[in-house]
Design a protein around this motif. Structure first.
Motif, PDB file in Angstrom:
ATOM      1  N   THR A  77     -15.904 -37.549  41.104  1.00  0.00           N
ATOM      2  CA  THR A  77     -16.411 -36.737  39.989  1.00  0.00           C
ATOM      3  C   THR A  77     -17.767 -37.247  39.542  1.00  0.00           C
ATOM      4  O   THR A  77     -18.002 -38.452  39.486  1.00  0.00           O
ATOM      5  CB  THR A  77     -15.442 -36.774  38.797  1.00  0.00           C
ATOM      6  OG1 THR A  77     -15.312 -38.122  38.329  1.00  0.00           O
ATOM      7  CG2 THR A  77     -14.077 -36.239  39.182  1.00  0.00           C
ATOM      8  N   VAL A  79     -17.840 -35.457  34.962  1.00  0.00           N
ATOM      9  CA  VAL A  79     -16.530 -35.083  34.424  1.00  0.00           C
ATOM     10  C   VAL A  79     -15.612 -36.286  34.528  1.00  0.00           C
ATOM     11  O   VAL A  79     -15.648 -37.019  35.531  1.00  0.00           O
ATOM     12  CB  VAL A  79     -15.930 -33.876  35.181  1.00  0.00           C
ATOM     13  CG1 VAL A  79     -14.543 -33.538  34.648  1.00  0.00           C
ATOM     14  CG2 VAL A  79     -16.836 -32.666  35.072  1.00  0.00           C
ATOM     15  N   ASP A  80     -14.763 -36.495  33.529  1.00  0.00           N
ATOM     16  CA  ASP A  80     -13.814 -37.589  33.546  1.00  0.00           C
ATOM     17  C   ASP A  80     -12.802 -37.376  34.667  1.00  0.00           C
ATOM     18  O   ASP A  80     -12.202 -36.303  34.801  1.00  0.00           O
ATOM     19  CB  ASP A  80     -13.104 -37.669  32.190  1.00  0.00           C
ATOM     20  CG  ASP A  80     -12.160 -38.860  32.102  1.00  0.00           C
ATOM     21  OD1 ASP A  80     -12.245 -39.741  32.958  1.00  0.00           O
ATOM     22  OD2 ASP A  80     -11.340 -38.901  31.160  1.00  0.00           O
ATOM     23  N   SER A  81     -12.584 -38.401  35.485  1.00  0.00           N
ATOM     24  CA  SER A  81     -11.644 -38.298  36.607  1.00  0.00           C
ATOM     25  C   SER A  81     -10.215 -38.070  36.130  1.00  0.00           C
ATOM     26  O   SER A  81      -9.413 -37.421  36.817  1.00  0.00           O
ATOM     27  CB  SER A  81     -11.719 -39.560  37.474  1.00  0.00           C
ATOM     28  OG  SER A  81     -11.432 -40.714  36.711  1.00  0.00           O
ATOM     29  N   ASN A  82      -9.856 -38.599  34.958  1.00  0.00           N
ATOM     30  CA  ASN A  82      -8.514 -38.371  34.422  1.00  0.00           C
ATOM     31  C   ASN A  82      -8.312 -36.901  34.047  1.00  0.00           C
ATOM     32  O   ASN A  82      -7.225 -36.347  34.228  1.00  0.00           O
ATOM     33  CB  ASN A  82      -8.279 -39.249  33.190  1.00  0.00           C
ATOM     34  CG  ASN A  82      -8.247 -40.726  33.536  1.00  0.00           C
ATOM     35  OD1 ASN A  82      -7.748 -41.117  34.593  1.00  0.00           O
ATOM     36  ND2 ASN A  82      -8.787 -41.553  32.676  1.00  0.00           N
ATOM     37  N   ARG A  83      -9.344 -36.271  33.537  1.00  0.00           N
ATOM     38  CA  ARG A  83      -9.245 -34.839  33.208  1.00  0.00           C
ATOM     39  C   ARG A  83      -9.090 -34.012  34.479  1.00  0.00           C
ATOM     40  O   ARG A  83      -8.342 -33.026  34.497  1.00  0.00           O
ATOM     41  CB  ARG A  83     -10.497 -34.411  32.437  1.00  0.00           C
ATOM     42  CG  ARG A  83     -10.448 -32.978  31.938  1.00  0.00           C
ATOM     43  CD  ARG A  83     -11.586 -32.689  30.969  1.00  0.00           C
ATOM     44  NE  ARG A  83     -11.458 -33.492  29.767  1.00  0.00           N
ATOM     45  CZ  ARG A  83     -10.694 -33.164  28.737  1.00  0.00           C
ATOM     46  NH1 ARG A  83      -9.979 -32.051  28.782  1.00  0.00           N
ATOM     47  NH2 ARG A  83     -10.644 -33.938  27.680  1.00  0.00           N
ATOM     48  N   ALA A 116     -23.244 -35.434  31.598  1.00  0.00           N
ATOM     49  CA  ALA A 116     -21.824 -35.766  31.482  1.00  0.00           C
ATOM     50  C   ALA A 116     -21.214 -34.940  30.356  1.00  0.00           C
ATOM     51  O   ALA A 116     -21.702 -34.960  29.226  1.00  0.00           O
ATOM     52  CB  ALA A 116     -21.644 -37.255  31.210  1.00  0.00           C
ATOM     53  N   GLN A 148     -17.964 -34.209  28.015  1.00  0.00           N
ATOM     54  CA  GLN A 148     -16.743 -34.852  27.524  1.00  0.00           C
ATOM     55  C   GLN A 148     -15.800 -33.877  26.835  1.00  0.00           C
ATOM     56  O   GLN A 148     -14.604 -34.134  26.762  1.00  0.00           O
ATOM     57  CB  GLN A 148     -17.117 -35.974  26.538  1.00  0.00           C
ATOM     58  CG  GLN A 148     -18.016 -37.046  27.114  1.00  0.00           C
ATOM     59  CD  GLN A 148     -17.341 -37.877  28.194  1.00  0.00           C
ATOM     60  OE1 GLN A 148     -16.126 -37.991  28.218  1.00  0.00           O
ATOM     61  NE2 GLN A 148     -18.141 -38.441  29.083  1.00  0.00           N
TER      62      GLN A 148
END
Length: 447
Positions: free
Chosen positions: A320, A323-327, A357, A359
């Motif tokens: 990614t 974008v947050d990889s957890n999302r 980025a 969030q």
């Protein structure tokens, strides 16, 4: 009066210990414990009582602001500079912090302000060379190349300066403190003294701070609590866009965003960043979705690109950018459960174009449709924008400032919008707005 004792303080989490340790027991950071001296506590003067005031009797004073010469910086500051404020600017090495500060110094000097630029990293000739490259006309700008705090203090008290810029706070050290420049003790004590100068003399002081590899401002965490504003200067070195984001601001809203473009002659303001971000967007491409996001009070149209490919590894990659990889993992799980997509054996690559980025959760639905578009090799069209928060049950939840997002869609020429049904009431006449309650509804519409 208590005796002063020496102890070690972690520069990452402020953990204290009487002996040196290689690794901080609290946060696990290696090599972060620095020696500091205990402060001497003074008893309150005898006979004095605290002076309390009723809330109703406090008069409200409006801060007298003045422009920094940059509309984008003024936006982030909350409308301009406030006399006597202490502001901290952080950013990665080479991102353009010194360039921004020198341009601000030149603008302020041209507006008739008394400005001093203090550099602990560059010589006067280096500063002048940068100024000539930037095309600055600042003959009356005062320069000081110095790392001694005592000399800096003497310079600040020699004249009634309106603005002082210190580049950087980690290079300034006091001879009265027995530790190296950049240590927790030096940074904290020097900042405390500069804060006193700012408040007593009404001088606006900018501090440039180094960034650690974890992305935090180097020095004690208390540094961010001491100053009036904390601003991060960020961006991708390989892209021209530079963002200055407000993390803390006692004189304005936090999370506000200013956008600049790095050129050969310095940083230029970007009045219409959405147009810049979308100007090279491919017309018909699977896996590409435009999402209207909001940073502070500014709407931004960003392109989210997703590419899926068969994996040659036992554990597929999830890459990614922006974008947050957890999302991403959360949205992929919802797509597999609610839409029946089989993504386990695929590499997934996600990129937010422009090095920005994102969030906020409003990107969820757009990212989900981009993944589905790439999986089905389906072009959603160049006139559609998507936003909405996605829940684990596959529901699409409302987001804030939907009207502002849709207005930006109209300004950029978009005709259709897919968003939460709860935000459909903010629809504009120029748009075809499809309000959806679930991910399945959104997929049925785009198909």
């Amino acid at each position: 009066m208590a005796k002063s004792k020496a102890f070690y303080v972690c520069e990452s989490c402020a953990y204290q210990t009487p002996k040196w340790l290689g690794q901080c027991p609290a946060c696990g950071t290696w090599g972060s414990l620095n020696l500091t001296n205990g402060t001497t506590r003074k008893a309150a003067p005898p006979g004095e009582a605290p002076k309390m005031t009723r809330y109703a009797n406090v008069a409200v004073e409006s801060a007298a602001r003045y422009t920094s010469g940059s509309n984008e910086l003024d936006r982030v500051l909350g409308g301009g500079l406030v006399p006597g404020s202490l502001l901290l600017i952080g950013g990665d090495p080479g991102i353009g912090k010194s360039t921004l500060m020198l341009q601000v110094a030149g603008h302020l000097q041209s507006l008739g302000k008394k400005v001093i630029y203090i550099s602990g990293e560059e010589s006067l000739s280096q500063i002048k060379m940068r100024g000539e490259r930037l095309g600055l006309s600042a003959d009356d700008l005062m320069l000081l190349a110095e790392t001694s705090y005592e000399m800096v203090e003497q310079a600040l008290e020699s004249d009634s300066f309106d603005v002082a810029l210190v580049d950087s706070i980690q290079t300034i050290c006091s001879a009265n403190i027995p530790s190296a420049a950049g240590s927790v003790t030096q940074v904290r004590e020097v900042t405390t003294k500069l804060l006193h100068i700012a408040k007593t003399r009404g001088t606006t002081i900018f501090l440039v701070g180094h960034i650690t590899k974890e992305g935090a401002i180097a020095g004690p965490k208390t540094l961010e609590h001491m100053v009036d504003g904390v601003f991060y200067f960020e961006g991708d070195k390989y892209h021209s866009l530079r963002l200055i984001r407000s993390q803390k601001n006692r004189f304005g809203p936090a999370q506000e965003l200013g956008i600049f473009q790095m050129e050969s002659t310095g940083l230029k303001e970007v009045p219409n960043p959405s147009k810049v971000l979308l100007e090279q967007r491919p017309e018909a491409s699977a896996g590409s979705v435009v999402v209207p996001t909001v940073e502070g009070s500014r709407p931004l149209m960003v392109e989210v690109q997703v590419l899926l490919s068969n994996s040659t590894y036992a554990s597929p990659r999830r890459v990614t950018m922006g974008v947050d990889s957890n999302r991403l993992a959360l949205i992929m799980a919802v797509l597999e459960k609610k839409a029946g997509l089989q993504l386990q054996g695929l590499d997934v690559f996600v990129n937010v174009v422009g090095g920005i980025a994102i969030q906020e959760p409003a990107i969820d639905l757009g990212l989900a449709l981009a993944i589905y578009s790439s999986f089905r090799n389906l072009n959603l069209g160049s006139d559609i924008a998507v936003f909405g928060e996605l829940g684990l049950a596959g529901e699409v939840r409302s987001v804030s400032q939907a009207g502002l997002r849709m207005k930006e869609c109209v300004n950029l020429g978009f005709k259709r919008v897919v968003g939460p049904k709860g935000n459909a009431g903010d629809a504009l006449d120029e748009l075809e707005v499809r309000g959806v309650t679930s991910l399945v509804d959104a997929l049925e519409y785009v198909l």
